[in-house]
Design a protein around this motif. Sequence first.
Motif, short mmCIF file in Angstrom:
data_model
loop_
_atom_site.label_atom_id
_atom_site.label_comp_id
_atom_site.label_asym_id
_atom_site.label_seq_id
_atom_site.Cartn_x
_atom_site.Cartn_y
_atom_site.Cartn_z
N TRP A 27 36.44 43.81 55.16
CA TRP A 27 34.95 43.34 54.41
C TRP A 27 34.31 42.63 56.17
CZ3 TRP A 27 37.50 41.04 50.60
CH2 TRP A 27 38.22 42.15 49.29
N THR A 28 32.92 42.81 56.69
CA THR A 28 33.05 41.55 57.64
C THR A 28 32.24 41.10 56.33
OG1 THR A 28 31.09 42.74 57.62
CG2 THR A 28 32.87 43.74 59.19
N GLY A 29 31.28 39.69 56.87
CA GLY A 29 30.68 38.82 56.34
C GLY A 29 29.77 39.28 55.94
N GLU A 30 28.92 40.48 56.50
CA GLU A 30 27.49 41.22 56.29
C GLU A 30 27.45 42.24 54.97
OE1 GLU A 30 26.22 42.93 59.90
OE2 GLU A 30 25.47 41.02 60.47
N SER A 31 28.93 42.50 54.85
CA SER A 31 30.00 43.93 53.63
C SER A 31 29.72 42.63 52.38
CB SER A 31 30.01 44.42 54.16
OG SER A 31 31.79 43.56 54.42
N LEU A 32 29.70 41.07 53.10
CA LEU A 32 30.72 41.18 51.12
C LEU A 32 29.74 40.77 50.31
CD1 LEU A 32 32.60 37.63 52.26
CD2 LEU A 32 33.62 39.49 51.16
N SER A 66 30.41 34.33 61.40
CA SER A 66 31.56 35.35 62.15
C SER A 66 31.44 36.21 62.65
CB SER A 66 32.63 34.54 62.06
OG SER A 66 33.96 35.08 61.07
N ASP A 67 31.98 36.48 64.06
CA ASP A 67 32.73 38.22 63.35
C ASP A 67 33.56 38.37 63.57
OD1 ASP A 67 34.09 37.21 65.29
OD2 ASP A 67 33.28 38.58 67.38
N HIS A 68 34.34 38.18 61.95
CA HIS A 68 35.55 38.58 61.82
C HIS A 68 35.91 39.47 60.75
CE1 HIS A 68 36.45 33.43 63.23
NE2 HIS A 68 36.57 34.67 64.38
N ARG A 69 36.91 40.14 61.16
CA ARG A 69 36.51 41.15 59.50
C ARG A 69 38.14 41.23 58.90
NH1 ARG A 69 35.52 41.43 64.22
NH2 ARG A 69 37.02 42.40 65.19
N LEU A 70 38.09 41.14 57.77
CA LEU A 70 39.15 40.78 56.99
C LEU A 70 39.40 42.70 56.17
CD1 LEU A 70 40.00 38.20 55.17
CD2 LEU A 70 38.78 38.84 53.51
N HIS A 71 40.60 42.90 56.37
CA HIS A 71 41.27 43.91 56.33
C HIS A 71 42.25 43.78 55.40
CE1 HIS A 71 40.25 46.38 60.23
NE2 HIS A 71 40.40 45.92 60.62
N VAL A 72 41.89 44.66 53.77
CA VAL A 72 42.13 44.20 52.24
C VAL A 72 43.42 45.61 52.23
CG1 VAL A 72 41.00 42.62 52.26
CG2 VAL A 72 40.72 44.88 51.55
N VAL A 73 44.94 45.38 51.73
CA VAL A 73 46.08 46.39 50.85
C VAL A 73 45.24 46.01 49.40
CG1 VAL A 73 47.06 45.56 51.44
CG2 VAL A 73 47.06 47.22 51.27
N CYS A 74 44.99 47.40 48.99
CA CYS A 74 45.15 47.35 47.36
C CYS A 74 45.90 47.73 47.22
CB CYS A 74 43.83 47.78 47.10
SG CYS A 74 42.53 46.61 47.67
N ASN A 75 45.89 47.62 45.67
CA ASN A 75 47.29 47.91 44.60
C ASN A 75 46.50 49.58 44.71
OD1 ASN A 75 44.81 48.10 42.28
ND2 ASN A 75 46.70 47.26 40.92
N ASP A 76 47.56 50.93 43.96
CA ASP A 76 47.49 52.57 44.20
C ASP A 76 46.04 52.11 43.46
OD1 ASP A 76 49.38 53.27 45.38
OD2 ASP A 76 50.84 53.89 43.81
N GLU A 77 45.22 51.91 42.11
CA GLU A 77 45.25 52.57 41.23
C GLU A 77 43.02 51.76 42.33
OE1 GLU A 77 47.05 50.17 40.25
OE2 GLU A 77 48.31 52.34 39.28
N GLY A 78 43.65 50.61 42.92
CA GLY A 78 42.16 50.20 44.43
C GLY A 78 41.88 48.60 43.07
N THR A 79 42.37 48.43 42.24
CA THR A 79 42.28 47.29 41.18
C THR A 79 42.46 46.03 41.56
OG1 THR A 79 44.79 47.20 40.01
CG2 THR A 79 41.88 48.62 38.89
N GLN A 80 43.36 45.37 42.88
CA GLN A 80 43.56 44.31 42.98
C GLN A 80 44.52 44.36 44.17
OE1 GLN A 80 47.77 44.15 40.44
NE2 GLN A 80 46.34 42.53 39.15
N MET A 81 43.79 43.07 44.93
CA MET A 81 43.87 43.03 46.14
C MET A 81 45.54 42.43 46.22
SD MET A 81 42.50 39.86 48.85
CE MET A 81 40.42 41.07 48.46
N LEU A 82 45.75 43.62 46.92
CA LEU A 82 47.92 42.76 47.46
C LEU A 82 47.61 41.96 48.71
CD1 LEU A 82 49.43 46.40 46.73
CD2 LEU A 82 48.54 44.26 44.96
#
Length: 144
Positions: A27-32, A66-82
């Motif tokens: 995610w970026t600030g623009e994509s939030l 900012s120009d910061h980016r947030l890389h996230v990992v989810c569970n296999d179902e894609g329903t929870q941010m881990l």
Amino acid sequence: LRALRALLVSREEDGPPLALPPGTSCWTGESLDAQLHEVVDEIGARSAKAQGIKNPFTSASKLIDSDHRLHVVCNDEGTQMLGFIKVGTKHLYYYAKDGSLTEMDPLCVLDFYVHESCQRMGLGQTLINGMLNVEGVAISELAW
């Protein structure tokens, strides 16, 4: 990201991983989406608590401004941010042993968190490897 309309974010002190829309990875600030602000703020607060700091390094407003980016990992179902890793460039001053000064703007790891219930499972390594791939850098090129 529109699937987030039914999102429920736990406010329990040691609550479960946060609900997240499927297929999200960076995610970026623009994509939030406005609905993701609460998720980013909550996961940032959890990171701050885990680090024992008063003010979170990660929040929706800081990501947007900012120009910061947030890389996230989810569970296999894609329903929870881990977990997440936040990166962005920062202007740094490097003082060498000989006293010389170098200014640089490297890609920096600015915040890093894996939910307590998911630690010691390799998710941190998954986050780092995914971030390196998306950012197109080697780990030796990062400032930590």
